[in-house]
Design an enzyme around this catalytic site. Structure first.
Site, mmCIF file in Angstrom:
data_model
loop_
_atom_site.group_PDB
_atom_site.id
_atom_site.type_symbol
_atom_site.label_atom_id
_atom_site.label_comp_id
_atom_site.label_asym_id
_atom_site.label_seq_id
_atom_site.Cartn_x
_atom_site.Cartn_y
_atom_site.Cartn_z
ATOM 1 N N PRO A 85 0.794 -1.233 0.000
ATOM 2 C CA PRO A 85 0.000 0.000 0.000
ATOM 3 C C PRO A 85 0.826 1.283 0.000
ATOM 4 O O PRO A 85 1.846 1.395 0.695
ATOM 5 C CB PRO A 85 -0.829 -0.123 1.285
ATOM 6 C CG PRO A 85 -0.993 -1.597 1.467
ATOM 7 C CD PRO A 85 0.317 -2.193 1.013
ATOM 8 N N CYS A 86 0.341 2.251 -0.784
ATOM 9 C CA CYS A 86 1.055 3.523 -0.974
ATOM 10 C C CYS A 86 0.664 4.646 -0.011
ATOM 11 O O CYS A 86 1.488 5.528 0.247
ATOM 12 C CB CYS A 86 0.835 4.017 -2.404
ATOM 13 S SG CYS A 86 1.380 2.871 -3.681
ATOM 14 N N PRO A 87 -0.589 4.692 0.516
ATOM 15 C CA PRO A 87 -1.008 5.842 1.323
ATOM 16 C C PRO A 87 -0.071 6.220 2.471
ATOM 17 O O PRO A 87 0.050 7.414 2.778
ATOM 18 C CB PRO A 87 -2.389 5.412 1.845
ATOM 19 C CG PRO A 87 -2.920 4.527 0.767
ATOM 20 C CD PRO A 87 -1.724 3.747 0.297
ATOM 21 N N PHE A 89 2.959 6.636 2.503
ATOM 22 C CA PHE A 89 4.086 7.428 2.023
ATOM 23 C C PHE A 89 3.689 8.489 1.005
ATOM 24 O O PHE A 89 4.520 9.283 0.575
ATOM 25 C CB PHE A 89 5.125 6.497 1.381
ATOM 26 C CG PHE A 89 5.459 5.297 2.224
ATOM 27 C CD1 PHE A 89 6.241 5.423 3.363
ATOM 28 C CD2 PHE A 89 4.976 4.033 1.902
ATOM 29 C CE1 PHE A 89 6.530 4.328 4.163
ATOM 30 C CE2 PHE A 89 5.270 2.928 2.679
ATOM 31 C CZ PHE A 89 6.047 3.071 3.814
#
Length: 426
Positions: A85-87, A89
């Site tokens: 998951p990206c959120p 960063f």
């Protein structure tokens, strides 16, 4: 099973976590990797994987749930890969890092100790490359070094690999020492691919008389496709700034169309067309010959495509890993990848002391710090690590405590979040 330009060169195995709808999977397959397992939380994305590769072992559920898969069963796989998951960063988010319940980066690194792959490949958003996460990155590097791996970071732009959008991604590759010296990042390819040239056939498929004018308007690389999440984002091309950039290319980014412009549609300067799902696929790097279908309704399909790692980029990095496995001599003029470094002087100073560091010693070691800057650095560091304060002889002393991130702990705040928000997490 392998496809594409490298068909028939398989032989290396991969386990892919947080696999999404198959952008990375297809690219790695084209690079000669064969999937032993793919794990994905989103049911529609997992259905897409099974639809296109019915013989694969695709597991649906939380990748950190032992009931979904047992990493120890895949010990010795050649490559452990994923797009966690990206959120945690993302520049568009709060950049909470290890304090974000969705963070799985450190957990993925920890699986290296169990799976013992020959290589690790993880991709994430550009935000992870920023100074904010220097300490987090250093912890990742230190842990991989403990496990016998040499790590490499690089910010890679999809446009450098023939994909008609910018899409920067921060990629981590870690290899065992005997392979690491043969690793070189893939070189960018010369490409004239633009939004207009990539979509010429699709946009003009229904006889739109203004297709040539539109191709001229769209003669540039597009902004990054934004997939959004179950909680935020629908079938449109992203926030206001992204929509404005698309409009300059003659594209209405406020939604996704069901069909291309017809023979009766007006000139793009009067009414810019919207992209269809097939067009978004092309912009994300799925080529005309990639017969990849997507499961679910339009919004879900758009989200799956928008969140994917472009197949050409995954294929390029995968080939570099494969070349390192084969101990291929790096070509003349191509530099071997530089070992990753991550400089956070405050983190290094605090982590080197077991008993704590006095403020005066911090200022002496890092002369450019002021009281205000030190406070900000400590606050930022405290999102990823516990910071313990004490007063010794009237002076504040700081000691670095435990890492806040999820690495597999049975008691961690992540579990309650996942339980309560299972239908919203993506």
């Amino acid at each position: 099973m392998t496809t594409g330009a490298d068909q028939g060169i398989g032989g290396y195995s991969v386990v892919e976590i947080c696999a999404g709808a198959g952008g990375q999977a297809l690219g790695l397959e084209q690079a000669g990797f064969e999937h032993r397992l793919a794990v994905e939380l989103d049911q529609n994305a997992a259905a897409t994987l099974s639809l296109n590769r019915p013989n694969w072992d695709v597991r649906v559920g939380d990748v950190a749930n032992a009931e979904v898969w047992d990493p120890s069963e895949f010990e010795g796989v050649d490559l452990l890969a994923g797009g966690v998951p990206c959120p945690p960063f993302s520049i568009a988010g709060r950049q909470l890092g290890a304090s974000d319940e969705r963070d799985l980066f450190a957990w993925a690194v920890e699986q290296v100790a169990i799976v013992k792959p020959r290589a690790l490949m993880l991709e994430n958003v550009r935000g992870l490359s920023q100074p904010r996460f220097a300490a987090y990155r250093q912890r990742v590097l230190d842990r991989l070094a403990e496990l016998g791996y040499e790590a490499f970071w690089k910010l890679i732009y999809a446009a450098d690999f023939g994909v008609p959008q910018l899409r920067p991604r921060f990629v981590l590759v870690a290899l065992k020492t005997e392979d690491a010296r043969f690793f070189a990042w893939p070189e960018s390819v010369e490409s004239s691919s633009t939004v207009g040239s990539a979509l010429n056939d699709l946009m003009g498929a229904d006889g739109w008389p203004h297709i040539n004018s539109w191709v001229t308007m769209a003669d540039a690389v597009g902004p990054t496709i934004v997939g959004g999440s179950k909680k935020h984002g629908g079938a449109d091309l992203g926030p206001t700034r992204a929509k404005e950039a698309w409009l300059k290319l003659g594209v209405d980014g406020k939604g996704v169309a069901d069909a291309p412009p017809s023979a009766f549609s007006p000139h793009p300067s009067v009414k810019p067309p919207r992209l269809t799902i097939e067009m978004v696929k092309r912009i994300q790097g799925w080529g005309a010959s990639d017969s990849w279908q997507f499961s679910g309704r339009k919004t879900s399909q758009y989200r799956q495509i928008g969140n994917a790692f472009p197949p050409p980029v995954a294929a390029a990095v995968g080939r570099s890993i494969r070349n390192a496995f084969n101990h291929e001599v790096i070509a003349a003029g191509v530099e071997s990848a530089a070992t990753a470094v991550s400089a956070d002087p405050l983190f290094s100073l605090l982590s080197s002391s077991c008993g704590g560091v006095r403020e005066s010693d911090i200022y002496a070691a890092i002369p450019d710090l002021t009281e205000r800057i030190l406070g900000k650095r400590l606050q930022r560091l405290s999102l990823d690590f516990a910071i313990h304060e004490s007063v010794i002889d009237g002076e504040t002393s700081y000691r670095l405590g435990e890492f806040r991130g999820f690495t597999g702990q049975s008691e961690h705040f992540r579990h309650d979040y996942i339980t309560a928000n299972r239908s919203k997490v993506s």
